[in-house]
Design a protein around this motif. Structure first.
Motif, PDB file in Angstrom:
ATOM      1  N   ASN A  68       1.199  -1.278  -0.124  1.00 40.84           N
ATOM      2  CA  ASN A  68      -0.013  -0.329  -0.596  1.00 40.84           C
ATOM      3  C   ASN A  68       1.220   1.217   0.347  1.00 40.84           C
ATOM      4  O   ASN A  68       0.641   1.829   0.066  1.00 40.84           O
ATOM      5  CB  ASN A  68      -0.964  -0.033   1.136  1.00 40.84           C
ATOM      6  CG  ASN A  68      -1.919  -0.495   0.751  1.00 40.84           C
ATOM      7  OD1 ASN A  68      -2.890  -0.822  -0.199  1.00 40.84           O
ATOM      8  ND2 ASN A  68      -2.061  -2.081   1.616  1.00 40.84           N
ATOM      9  N   SER A  69       2.196   0.958  -0.106  1.00 36.87           N
ATOM     10  CA  SER A  69       2.886   2.246   0.457  1.00 36.87           C
ATOM     11  C   SER A  69       3.260   2.369  -0.575  1.00 36.87           C
ATOM     12  O   SER A  69       3.426   3.713  -1.623  1.00 36.87           O
ATOM     13  CB  SER A  69       4.333   1.965   1.274  1.00 36.87           C
ATOM     14  OG  SER A  69       3.586   2.274   2.518  1.00 36.87           O
ATOM     15  N   ALA A  70       3.556   1.257  -1.745  1.00 39.98           N
ATOM     16  CA  ALA A  70       3.963   1.369  -2.809  1.00 39.98           C
ATOM     17  C   ALA A  70       2.587   2.746  -4.097  1.00 39.98           C
ATOM     18  O   ALA A  70       2.879   2.888  -4.836  1.00 39.98           O
ATOM     19  CB  ALA A  70       4.163   0.753  -3.416  1.00 39.98           C
ATOM     20  N   ALA A  71       1.288   1.385  -4.029  1.00 42.83           N
ATOM     21  CA  ALA A  71       0.555   2.242  -4.156  1.00 42.83           C
ATOM     22  C   ALA A  71      -0.061   4.084  -3.740  1.00 42.83           C
ATOM     23  O   ALA A  71      -0.343   5.094  -4.555  1.00 42.83           O
ATOM     24  CB  ALA A  71      -0.661   0.802  -3.981  1.00 42.83           C
ATOM     25  N   LEU A  72       0.366   3.941  -2.697  1.00 39.98           N
ATOM     26  CA  LEU A  72       0.397   5.569  -2.390  1.00 39.98           C
ATOM     27  C   LEU A  72       1.407   6.465  -3.290  1.00 39.98           C
ATOM     28  O   LEU A  72       0.684   7.020  -3.020  1.00 39.98           O
ATOM     29  CB  LEU A  72       0.445   5.231  -0.352  1.00 39.98           C
ATOM     30  CG  LEU A  72       0.876   6.570   0.095  1.00 39.98           C
ATOM     31  CD1 LEU A  72      -0.286   7.472  -0.237  1.00 39.98           C
ATOM     32  CD2 LEU A  72       1.267   7.004   1.518  1.00 39.98           C
ATOM     33  N   ILE A  73       2.256   6.258  -3.101  1.00 38.43           N
ATOM     34  CA  ILE A  73       3.447   6.702  -4.062  1.00 38.43           C
ATOM     35  C   ILE A  73       2.815   6.860  -5.378  1.00 38.43           C
ATOM     36  O   ILE A  73       2.453   7.612  -5.663  1.00 38.43           O
ATOM     37  CB  ILE A  73       4.718   6.182  -3.695  1.00 38.43           C
ATOM     38  CG1 ILE A  73       5.784   5.932  -2.512  1.00 38.43           C
ATOM     39  CG2 ILE A  73       5.654   6.824  -5.135  1.00 38.43           C
ATOM     40  CD1 ILE A  73       6.572   5.506  -2.735  1.00 38.43           C
ATOM     41  N   MET A  74       2.393   5.809  -6.094  1.00 40.07           N
ATOM     42  CA  MET A  74       1.876   6.411  -7.642  1.00 40.07           C
ATOM     43  C   MET A  74       0.419   7.441  -7.375  1.00 40.07           C
ATOM     44  O   MET A  74       0.642   7.541  -8.335  1.00 40.07           O
ATOM     45  CB  MET A  74       1.610   4.526  -7.871  1.00 40.07           C
ATOM     46  CG  MET A  74       2.613   3.891  -7.897  1.00 40.07           C
ATOM     47  SD  MET A  74       4.023   4.243  -9.463  1.00 40.07           S
ATOM     48  CE  MET A  74       2.822   3.318 -10.983  1.00 40.07           C
ATOM     49  N   ALA A  75      -0.921   6.855  -7.027  1.00 38.01           N
ATOM     50  CA  ALA A  75      -1.907   8.022  -6.335  1.00 38.01           C
ATOM     51  C   ALA A  75      -1.358   9.273  -6.307  1.00 38.01           C
ATOM     52  O   ALA A  75      -1.956  10.228  -6.886  1.00 38.01           O
ATOM     53  CB  ALA A  75      -2.611   6.832  -5.616  1.00 38.01           C
ATOM     54  N   SER A  76      -0.114   8.882  -5.432  1.00 38.75           N
ATOM     55  CA  SER A  76       0.070  10.271  -5.079  1.00 38.75           C
ATOM     56  C   SER A  76       0.202  11.015  -6.094  1.00 38.75           C
ATOM     57  O   SER A  76       0.483  12.212  -6.496  1.00 38.75           O
ATOM     58  CB  SER A  76       1.064  10.547  -3.703  1.00 38.75           C
ATOM     59  OG  SER A  76       0.155   9.728  -2.928  1.00 38.75           O
ATOM     60  N   GLY A  77       1.813  10.519  -6.987  1.00 41.70           N
ATOM     61  CA  GLY A  77       1.784  11.306  -8.056  1.00 41.70           C
ATOM     62  C   GLY A  77       0.715  11.138  -9.159  1.00 41.70           C
ATOM     63  O   GLY A  77       0.704  13.020 -10.053  1.00 41.70           O
ATOM     64  N   VAL A  78      -0.199  10.297  -9.509  1.00 39.24           N
ATOM     65  CA  VAL A  78      -1.484  11.555 -10.230  1.00 39.24           C
ATOM     66  C   VAL A  78      -2.289  12.593  -9.723  1.00 39.24           C
ATOM     67  O   VAL A  78      -2.587  13.685  -9.849  1.00 39.24           O
ATOM     68  CB  VAL A  78      -2.393   9.953 -10.241  1.00 39.24           C
ATOM     69  CG1 VAL A  78      -3.372  10.082 -10.939  1.00 39.24           C
ATOM     70  CG2 VAL A  78      -1.788   9.070 -10.820  1.00 39.24           C
ATOM     71  N   LEU A  79      -1.866  12.481  -8.122  1.00 37.44           N
ATOM     72  CA  LEU A  79      -2.697  13.186  -7.127  1.00 37.44           C
ATOM     73  C   LEU A  79      -1.534  15.438  -7.437  1.00 37.44           C
ATOM     74  O   LEU A  79      -2.612  16.183  -8.333  1.00 37.44           O
ATOM     75  CB  LEU A  79      -3.365  13.101  -6.373  1.00 37.44           C
ATOM     76  CG  LEU A  79      -3.931  13.967  -5.329  1.00 37.44           C
ATOM     77  CD1 LEU A  79      -5.255  14.207  -5.889  1.00 37.44           C
ATOM     78  CD2 LEU A  79      -4.116  14.320  -3.963  1.00 37.44           C
ATOM     79  N   ILE A  80      -0.559  14.458  -7.647  1.00 34.06           N
ATOM     80  CA  ILE A  80       0.118  15.976  -7.582  1.00 34.06           C
ATOM     81  C   ILE A  80      -0.043  16.367  -8.966  1.00 34.06           C
ATOM     82  O   ILE A  80       0.421  17.518  -9.658  1.00 34.06           O
ATOM     83  CB  ILE A  80       1.432  15.468  -7.310  1.00 34.06           C
ATOM     84  CG1 ILE A  80       1.599  15.598  -5.790  1.00 34.06           C
ATOM     85  CG2 ILE A  80       2.691  16.650  -7.933  1.00 34.06           C
ATOM     86  CD1 ILE A  80       3.034  14.277  -5.338  1.00 34.06           C
ATOM     87  N   MET A  81       0.368  15.278 -10.049  1.00 35.63           N
ATOM     88  CA  MET A  81       0.122  15.683 -12.027  1.00 35.63           C
ATOM     89  C   MET A  81      -1.290  16.485 -11.994  1.00 35.63           C
ATOM     90  O   MET A  81      -1.067  17.202 -13.153  1.00 35.63           O
ATOM     91  CB  MET A  81       0.013  14.999 -12.434  1.00 35.63           C
ATOM     92  CG  MET A  81       1.801  14.568 -12.663  1.00 35.63           C
ATOM     93  SD  MET A  81       2.943  13.106 -13.908  1.00 35.63           S
ATOM     94  CE  MET A  81       1.831  11.479 -13.328  1.00 35.63           C
TER      95      MET A  81
END
Length: 93
Positions: A68-81
């Motif tokens: 979930n930490s890895a998925a959090l990083i990916m989802a956060s990347g989408v949110l930041i973009m």
């Protein structure tokens, strides 16, 4: 044998969660446009992954925590973009 089966399913679920964000990340980055991404949905998704990470830490379920930490990083990347490119890249307009 049941532990092996559970671990196979858990690993598959983690890989699916993590990689499911990659196509959107690449598309947003390439086009510099995130206008089709829902801010509310991704905010909720990031919140969910934060809660799963906290749950994993509190229960010492390290596979849950790491996946979930890895998925959090990916989802956060989408949110930041989404915030950065919400109306498209002003330099390409």
């Amino acid at each position: 044998m049941s532990d092996l089966i559970a671990n196979v399913f858990g690993t598959a679920a983690a890989l699916c969660s993590i990689t499911s964000f990659a196509p959107q990340m690449f598309k947003i980055w390439k086009e510099r446009d995130a206008s089709s991404i829902s801010l509310k949905t991704y905010s909720l998704t990031v919140t969910c992954f934060v809660l799963w990470v906290v749950y994993g830490v509190l229960t010492e379920a390290w596979p849950v925590t790491f996946a979930n930490s890895a998925a959090l990083i990916m989802a956060s990347g989408v949110l930041i973009m989404k915030w950065r490119f919400r109306d498209g890249d002003p330099e390409t307009v």
